[in-house]
Design an enzyme around this catalytic site. Sequence first.
Site: not given
Ligand code: PMV
Length: 301
Positions: A100-103, A105-106, A147
Amino acid sequence: MTMASSAPAKTILFGEHAVVYGEPAIAIPLPNIRTYAEIFPSGEDFRIYSKNTDLNSTYNELDSASGIKKLLDILRDEFTLSYLPSAALQIKSDIPIASGLGSGAALSVAIIREFAQYFQKTLSNERINEIAFEIEKIYHGFPSGIDNTTITYETPIFFSKPDGFRRLTADISKLPLLIIDSGIRSETVNVVSNVKKNYEKNKTFIEEIGSLVKTAEKELIKGDLKEIGKLMYENQHLLTQINVSCKELDQYISIAKQNGALGSKLTGAGRGGNFLVLAEDLEHAVRLKNIYENLELRVFL
Ligand code: PMV
């Protein structure tokens, strides 16, 4: 890795999942938790390796459907490289994967920046963001773009798919906020596709999340911690309704409540990953940090 390029993690304060359907969301970068990418000459075929995952492959050995392969191909086109140099691309990351911390995209943004540096080209943030978004389609299936945008611009944002992003005017630097890793890995693509499958059932909750985010921005500007916390609990309740929490997260969030936290919610895709806990002040945050560390969870403060 002193000369490496890097990109931060991100956390969504309000609005995950609903943002995929055009509702707004608020996200902030986490500058102290980063992914680093460094290219150095090797005299051998281009190789990519990561200290955190088991990746150690030449370009030709990469899975052709993988995000990394797609990214390298886009970068070859972007910099008109008929072949990749005899060099190694080394990745090191402090960002937990599938949490959930965007690994994802980073990782993309760090690699794009390192390629630009290595080949001495200038890429605008807008172009970096566009490329990272292409790769997010592989990682998320159906990404909103929040992200890659938060991570590329490395600034707190209010984001929506139809309107793009604007920088958040609220000063969030003083929020006594803990980010805690449940230790449960959960792939974004699975959670996002499940919400999509049940869209008709989830629609009202998704719209409610959207209007909550607008209120949350106002409270963040006012800096009213009690109201911000209340909205976090409400956002969590709505996320539970669309079935993206899990029993462990529910339990950790009720521990926050029992210990006087002003607010708590999952962040990112859910079904595991990280969750947020808003304390009353820094002293309270340290007390809460100890409680979760005693449960052997990793706490970012
Ligand atoms: O879990 P992450 O860091 O990949 O964040 C996902 C965020 C969502 O809203 C669930 C998906 C999106 O693309 O916005």
